[in-house]
Design a protein around this motif. Structure first.
Motif, short mmCIF file in Angstrom:
data_model
loop_
_atom_site.label_atom_id
_atom_site.label_comp_id
_atom_site.label_asym_id
_atom_site.label_seq_id
_atom_site.Cartn_x
_atom_site.Cartn_y
_atom_site.Cartn_z
N VAL A 1 -49.66 51.99 27.53
CA VAL A 1 -48.06 51.92 27.81
C VAL A 1 -47.51 52.49 26.09
N ILE A 2 -48.07 52.27 25.43
CA ILE A 2 -47.75 52.45 23.98
C ILE A 2 -46.79 54.33 23.57
N HIS A 3 -47.31 54.57 24.07
CA HIS A 3 -47.58 56.22 23.98
C HIS A 3 -46.39 56.91 25.67
N LYS A 4 -46.52 56.21 26.27
CA LYS A 4 -45.31 56.93 27.52
C LYS A 4 -44.43 56.06 26.87
N ASN A 5 -44.60 55.15 26.76
CA ASN A 5 -42.92 54.70 26.39
C ASN A 5 -42.09 54.54 24.65
N LEU A 6 -42.65 54.79 24.14
CA LEU A 6 -42.56 55.96 22.42
C LEU A 6 -42.72 56.65 22.25
N GLY A 7 -43.25 57.55 22.52
CA GLY A 7 -43.95 58.97 22.74
C GLY A 7 -44.11 59.05 21.32
N LYS A 8 -45.87 60.12 21.10
CA LYS A 8 -46.16 60.67 20.09
C LYS A 8 -45.05 60.56 18.80
N LYS B 1 -37.54 52.33 21.01
CA LYS B 1 -37.29 53.70 21.24
C LYS B 1 -35.83 54.07 21.12
N LYS B 2 -34.78 52.68 22.07
CA LYS B 2 -33.68 53.54 22.24
C LYS B 2 -33.48 53.25 20.83
N TRP B 3 -33.25 52.08 20.13
CA TRP B 3 -32.44 51.82 19.44
C TRP B 3 -33.28 53.10 17.93
#
Length: 352
Positions: free
Chosen positions: A187-194, A143-145
């Motif tokens: 975990v995917i949704h939380k850390n990347l976002g929809k 996500k940061k990248w």
């Protein structure tokens, strides 16, 4: 004329020209890495295991990777992440291989492996060195990248949930259950976002099944897919079916699966043999195919590009390698990239 058009389209992909906004994401071909998080086995541990089991060769594990952000900055647009469930935390905090050899460097100095949550590495107790200890850390790095590169071409990520029997050290991975898979999606949704995800629901749209949507070329355009990620479950059989259970056409799921043609969930397919004659036809029908340029260091040691050439020609949209950089373990010039030094191009089979 076709070569000129190919060059123009490819240039557009690289710099984001508007003429390529309407290309679908299945009309490109990308090179990515296999076991992208992996750092090589401890040298002393490798030598000890090899000496004790001379009937098998560990040469296939003699590769390593630069960091995930470095790979993305280099231009790779496919990554592979292995995850182990660890609901209570600490299950893999002390690899038993470090009881028999002296560590080359500190392992998990920040105690990340002691916390509950999915862990990222290749094999318990033996092949445990990693550039991101937890799945959450991997996702946060992605996500940061992505936030720093919001117009990037979508990144395809193969995700392999691992469990199974105990190894010879007695470590048995935690089983993946329906509840564990639900947690993985969270975990995917939380850390990347929809907003960073392309999901099966998005591709299915108004079609009855996911496969019907794929066969009608309902993949998103590059314009609508910029800055996003797609995940594919790298499993056959029981785990794949468990993930899809009670989710017809993967409704509500974050991750695609390796379902065979004819199944309502079929969209992405693994065809690891790049010489498989079916790949080109599957690409033309609309499926996204993942294949391999090399495996187990064999092609790299022989400087053999035949599987890579077959992969390129086949139109498989995702080509994985351990050698976007030459080996640091043995002397070989083998390196996988396109002729112009990049890792993304217009698909030669369906990109026009």
């Amino acid at each position: 004329m076709k070569q000129i058009l190919f060059a123009l389209f490819f240039a557009g992909i690289q710099v984001g020209h508007a003429q390529n906004d309407n290309l679908k994401i299945n009309q490109i071909q990308v090179i990515g890495s296999h076991n992208s998080y992996r750092h090589a086995i401890e040298k002393d541990l490798y030598n000890l295991i090899q000496a004790k089991d001379t009937t098998r060769s560990l040469k296939g594990l003699q590769y390593t990777h630069i960091g995930i952000t470095e790979q993305l900055n280099k231009g790779l647009r496919n990554l592979e992440i292995d995850i182990f469930a660890d609901a209570k935390g600490g299950k893999y905090a002390h690899p038993k291989g470090l009881d028999v050899v002296k560590p080359e460097e500190a392992y998990d100095p920040d105690g990340l492996m002691k916390k509950p949550g999915f862990k990222v590495f290749h094999m318990p107790d033996i092949d445990f060195r990693t550039s991101c200890y937890t799945f959450e850390i991997c996702l946060q790095e992605l996500k940061k990248w992505s936030d720093a590169n919001p117009d990037h071409i979508p990144v395809f990520i193969t995700l392999e949930p691992k469990d199974g029997d105990a190894n010879f050290f007695g470590t048995k991975p935690e089983d993946f259950t329906a509840a564990v898979f639900d947690e993985m999606d969270k975990v995917i949704h939380k850390n990347l976002g929809k907003d960073k995800l392309i999901t099966p629901d998005m591709v299915r749209g108004k079609y009855k099944t996911l496969e019907e949507a794929v066969l009608n070329n309902n993949w998103p355009t590059l314009k609508n897919a910029k800055g996003k990620f797609l995940f594919l479950l790298d499993n056959n059989g029981a785990k794949r079916d468990l993930y899809a259970l009670n989710h017809p056409s993967l409704k509500g799921r974050a991750v695609f699966i390796n379902a065979e043609p004819g199944k309502p969930e079929a969209a992405w397919l693994f065809r690891n043999n790049s010489e498989d004659p079916q790949i080109e036809d599957l690409v033309k029908k609309g499926y996204i195919i993942r294949t391999r340029a090399d495996s187990d260091t064999k092609e790299a040691r022989a400087n053999d590009y035949s599987h890579f050439e077959a992969a390129k020609k086949s139109g498989a949209q995702i080509i994985t390698t351990d050698y976007y950089l030459p080996s640091t373990f043995f002397n070989s010039p083998y390196q996988i990239k396109y002729d112009d030094g990049t890792y993304v191009r217009v698909n030669p089979v369906n990109g026009f």
